[in-house]
Design an enzyme around this catalytic site. Structure first.
Site, short mmCIF file in Angstrom:
data_model
loop_
_atom_site.label_atom_id
_atom_site.label_comp_id
_atom_site.label_asym_id
_atom_site.label_seq_id
_atom_site.Cartn_x
_atom_site.Cartn_y
_atom_site.Cartn_z
N TYR A 1 -1.74 -2.56 11.21
CA TYR A 1 -2.84 -1.59 11.14
C TYR A 1 -4.18 -2.31 11.33
O TYR A 1 -5.03 -1.90 12.12
CB TYR A 1 -2.81 -0.88 9.79
CG TYR A 1 -4.09 -0.10 9.47
CD1 TYR A 1 -4.29 1.17 9.98
CD2 TYR A 1 -5.09 -0.65 8.67
CE1 TYR A 1 -5.46 1.88 9.70
CE2 TYR A 1 -6.26 0.06 8.39
CZ TYR A 1 -6.43 1.31 8.90
OH TYR A 1 -7.59 2.01 8.63
N GLU B 1 -10.07 -3.36 6.04
CA GLU B 1 -8.80 -4.08 6.20
C GLU B 1 -8.92 -5.16 7.27
O GLU B 1 -8.15 -6.12 7.28
CB GLU B 1 -7.68 -3.10 6.59
CG GLU B 1 -7.09 -2.33 5.44
CD GLU B 1 -6.33 -3.21 4.45
OE1 GLU B 1 -5.34 -3.85 4.85
OE2 GLU B 1 -6.72 -3.25 3.28
N SER C 1 -12.53 -0.52 9.64
CA SER C 1 -12.01 -0.60 8.27
C SER C 1 -12.19 -1.98 7.65
O SER C 1 -12.09 -3.01 8.33
CB SER C 1 -10.50 -0.28 8.32
OG SER C 1 -9.89 -0.67 7.12
P1 NAP Z 1 -5.94 10.22 7.03
O1 NAP Z 1 -6.19 11.17 5.90
O2 NAP Z 1 -4.64 9.53 7.11
O3 NAP Z 1 -6.19 11.05 8.39
C1 NAP Z 1 -5.80 10.51 9.63
C2 NAP Z 1 -5.93 11.59 10.69
O4 NAP Z 1 -5.47 11.05 11.95
C3 NAP Z 1 -5.05 12.83 10.41
O5 NAP Z 1 -5.76 13.98 10.81
C4 NAP Z 1 -3.87 12.61 11.36
O6 NAP Z 1 -3.23 13.80 11.75
C5 NAP Z 1 -4.57 11.97 12.56
N1 NAP Z 1 -3.64 11.31 13.47
C6 NAP Z 1 -2.68 10.40 13.15
N2 NAP Z 1 -2.02 10.02 14.27
C7 NAP Z 1 -2.56 10.71 15.30
C8 NAP Z 1 -2.31 10.77 16.70
N3 NAP Z 1 -1.33 10.05 17.27
N4 NAP Z 1 -3.07 11.57 17.47
C9 NAP Z 1 -4.04 12.33 16.91
N5 NAP Z 1 -4.33 12.34 15.59
C10 NAP Z 1 -3.59 11.52 14.79
O7 NAP Z 1 -7.08 9.09 7.06
P2 NAP Z 1 -8.55 9.09 6.41
O8 NAP Z 1 -8.47 8.45 5.08
O9 NAP Z 1 -9.16 10.40 6.58
O10 NAP Z 1 -9.28 8.03 7.35
C11 NAP Z 1 -9.98 8.44 8.52
C12 NAP Z 1 -10.15 7.23 9.44
O11 NAP Z 1 -10.88 6.22 8.77
C13 NAP Z 1 -8.86 6.58 9.87
O12 NAP Z 1 -9.06 6.07 11.18
C14 NAP Z 1 -8.68 5.43 8.91
O13 NAP Z 1 -7.90 4.41 9.49
C15 NAP Z 1 -10.12 5.00 8.73
N6 NAP Z 1 -10.47 4.39 7.46
C16 NAP Z 1 -10.14 4.99 6.29
C17 NAP Z 1 -10.55 4.42 5.10
C18 NAP Z 1 -10.23 5.06 3.77
O14 NAP Z 1 -10.33 4.37 2.75
N7 NAP Z 1 -9.91 6.34 3.73
C19 NAP Z 1 -11.30 3.23 5.11
C20 NAP Z 1 -11.65 2.66 6.34
C21 NAP Z 1 -11.25 3.26 7.51
P3 NAP Z 1 -2.05 14.46 10.87
O15 NAP Z 1 -2.76 15.22 9.77
O16 NAP Z 1 -1.35 15.31 11.84
O17 NAP Z 1 -1.22 13.34 10.33
O1 F7E Z 2 -3.30 0.23 -1.05
C1 F7E Z 2 -1.53 -1.87 -3.51
C2 F7E Z 2 -1.41 -2.21 -2.03
O2 F7E Z 2 -2.32 1.95 0.44
C3 F7E Z 2 -4.27 -0.39 -1.86
C4 F7E Z 2 -6.36 2.95 3.94
O3 F7E Z 2 -7.21 4.06 3.83
O4 F7E Z 2 -7.95 1.57 2.81
C5 F7E Z 2 -6.60 2.01 2.76
O5 F7E Z 2 -5.70 0.92 2.86
C6 F7E Z 2 -3.65 -1.58 -2.59
C7 F7E Z 2 -2.86 -2.54 -1.71
O6 F7E Z 2 -4.79 1.35 0.60
C8 F7E Z 2 1.16 0.38 -4.34
O7 F7E Z 2 -0.51 -3.29 -1.84
C9 F7E Z 2 0.28 -1.41 -5.17
O8 F7E Z 2 -3.15 -3.85 -2.09
O9 F7E Z 2 -4.01 2.63 -1.29
P1 F7E Z 2 -3.55 1.63 -0.32
P2 F7E Z 2 -5.13 0.14 1.59
O10 F7E Z 2 -3.93 -0.59 2.03
O11 F7E Z 2 -6.21 -0.65 0.95
C10 F7E Z 2 -8.31 0.85 4.00
C11 F7E Z 2 -9.78 0.48 3.90
C12 F7E Z 2 -7.95 1.55 5.24
O12 F7E Z 2 -8.60 1.41 6.27
C13 F7E Z 2 -6.63 2.25 5.26
O13 F7E Z 2 -6.60 3.23 6.30
O14 F7E Z 2 -2.72 -1.09 -3.54
N1 F7E Z 2 -0.41 -1.10 -4.05
N2 F7E Z 2 1.26 -0.52 -5.38
C14 F7E Z 2 0.09 0.01 -3.53
N3 F7E Z 2 -0.27 0.72 -2.43
C15 F7E Z 2 0.44 1.85 -2.17
N4 F7E Z 2 0.06 2.60 -1.10
N5 F7E Z 2 1.50 2.25 -2.95
C16 F7E Z 2 1.90 1.55 -4.06
O15 F7E Z 2 2.83 1.93 -4.73
#
Ligand code: NAP
Ligand code: F7E
Length: 355
Positions: free
Chosen positions: A154, A132, A130
């Site tokens: 995270y 992050e 990620s």
């Molecule tokens: P998501 O919608 O939150 O999906 C996460 C998945 O992980 C869900 O199926 C969840 O199951 C499962 N999970 C959580 N805890 C688990 C456990 N203890 N054992 C087995 N499965 C578990 O996330 P996403 O946005 O699809 O992201 C997919 C991956 O890419 C994640 O690893 C995330 O950290 C990474 N990532 C995401 C982004 C982004 O912007 N979306 C960017 C960079 C990296 P449940 O449905 O049961 O909760």
């Molecule tokens: O926050 C700000 C918050 O929770 C984005 C995950 O998929 O992308 C995701 O992580 C920004 C942050 O995503 C609220 O403080 C303001 O600066 O949508 P987010 P994230 O933290 O960037 C990365 C790449 C991953 O890997 C992660 O799995 O928005 N923010 N106000 C808020 N964020 C939330 N959630 N809620 C608010 O009310």
């Protein structure tokens, strides 16, 4: 006649946003797909159902905390490709449950890749790294060589998972890759993430179902793309002749404020009339700006994003608007509507001042 064997893939986290889109993509490519899910008190297959693929994914119960379910998964699926997408993916919640973040998102990856290296060393492995991990950014834009500086439990767990993947590649000659994906969103994004929280609220406010939207830090900036584009990059990463790591991003950055302005404009409203901020949604340590340089992915994977920032917002707002209208017309059954809730009320009180 040469008969080509059907490829088999495992996707951990198939119930999540990326897992569902990747499953659809691989099924369309002719793969046999095994997807893992956790046993929850309320089933969570709405994304697979929305995409019309629940019956085409072989669902296997699995938890990253449970070693026996990991080895069982390899024995059952005998995968050619393994996409490790499961994680506790919400940054905010990781401040409340830092040990869980380490166990699931960090050590969970080691459990998988270590099992893979002994039970199924030919399986190609993809790790969901990620942006992050860059946290307090050391360079703008961020590339594959930019040093990591995680700013949350995270992100620290993802750095560990990233390096353990690289380590197994180097130590045991495993085909293991990391996609360093920047934020990617969609109409199936979880409602607690800021983009979906905003588009859902804009739709609800437009329809008179909600009055205000409470946010945290609206000045932070992210490189936002469309999830459907990003799962294609995951697959391309694993098809390369050599395992490697890639930044997947759009190369543009925008603030949360800008996202909110455009989302409300999509429903002809002025965001300033509806948004209030509250420290309850501020993080103890913030990532101020992320912007990725996807040059390597463009050159080597021939991958490029197809959906820009404004189009992404339009897709998400229109989807929420359509769904809420269907709910109001009684055309969405309660099960489908279940993942909608009132985002005026915080679900949980993360980051309360007692820390
Ligand atoms: P998501 O919608 O939150 O999906 C996460 C998945 O992980 C869900 O199926 C969840 O199951 C499962 N999970 C959580 N805890 C688990 C456990 N203890 N054992 C087995 N499965 C578990 O996330 P996403 O946005 O699809 O992201 C997919 C991956 O890419 C994640 O690893 C995330 O950290 C990474 N990532 C995401 C982004 C982004 O912007 N979306 C960017 C960079 C990296 P449940 O449905 O049961 O909760
Ligand atoms: O926050 C700000 C918050 O929770 C984005 C995950 O998929 O992308 C995701 O992580 C920004 C942050 O995503 C609220 O403080 C303001 O600066 O949508 P987010 P994230 O933290 O960037 C990365 C790449 C991953 O890997 C992660 O799995 O928005 N923010 N106000 C808020 N964020 C939330 N959630 N809620 C608010 O009310």
């Amino acid at each position: 006649m040469k008969i080509r064997k059907q490829k088999t893939a495992v996707i951990t986290g198939v119930t999540g946003q990326d897992g569902a889109y990747l499953a659809k993509f691989l099924i369309e490519k002719g793969y046999k797909v095994y997807g893992t899910y956790r046993r929850l008190s309320t089933p969570n297959f709405w994304r697979l159902q929305s995409l019309g693929i629940q019956d085409q994914v072989d669902l296997i119960p699995f938890d990253l905390l449970d070693q026996s379910s990991i080895s069982g998964l390899f024995k059952k699926a005998k995968p050619d490709e393994f996409y490790n997408l499961a994680a506790q993916s919400f940054v905010g919640a990781s401040f409340d449950q830092p040990i869980g973040a380490g166990e699931i998102t960090g050590l969970g990856t080691t459990r998988i890749i270590d099992t893979l290296s002994t039970l199924s060393p030919h399986t190609k492995f993809y790790q969901a790294s990620s942006s992050e991990m860059y946290g307090k950014v050391q360079e703008i834009p961020q590339t594959e060589t930019t040093p990591f500086y995680p700013r949350s439990p995270y992100a620290a767990a993802k750095v560990y998972a990233h390096w353990i993947t690289v380590n197994y590649r180097e130590a045991y000659d495993i085909f293991a890759c990391c996609g360093i994906l920047f934020n990617h969103e969609s109409e199936m994004r979880g409602l607690e993430f800021v983009t979906r929280k905003i588009t859902n609220a804009a739709a609800r406010i437009k329809l008179g179902l909600q009055k205000k939207l409470v946010l945290g830090n609206v000045e932070s900036k992210r490189d936002w793309g469309y999830a459907v584009d990003y799962v294609k990059a995951m697959w391309k990463i694993i098809q390369q002749s050599k395992p490697d790591d890639y930044v997947v991003a759009t190369g543009e950055t925008h603030s949360v404020r800008e996202f909110a302005r455009l989302a409300f404009e999509e429903v002809d409203l002025n965001y300033e009339d509806y948004i209030v901020t509250d420290k309850v949604f501020m993080r103890p340590a913030e990532v101020d700006i992320l912007i990725g340089d996807p040059s390597k992915a463009k050159e080597q994977l021939k991958w490029e994003p197809t959906v820009g920032f404004k189009e992404l917002i339009k897709i998400m707002v229109q989807a929420d608007l359509t769904n809420w209208k269907k709910i109001l017309d009684g055309k969405l059954i309660p099960w489908d509507a279940m993942h909608y809730y009132d985002t005026e009320k915080p679900l949980s009180l993360h980051y309360e001042a007692d820390r």
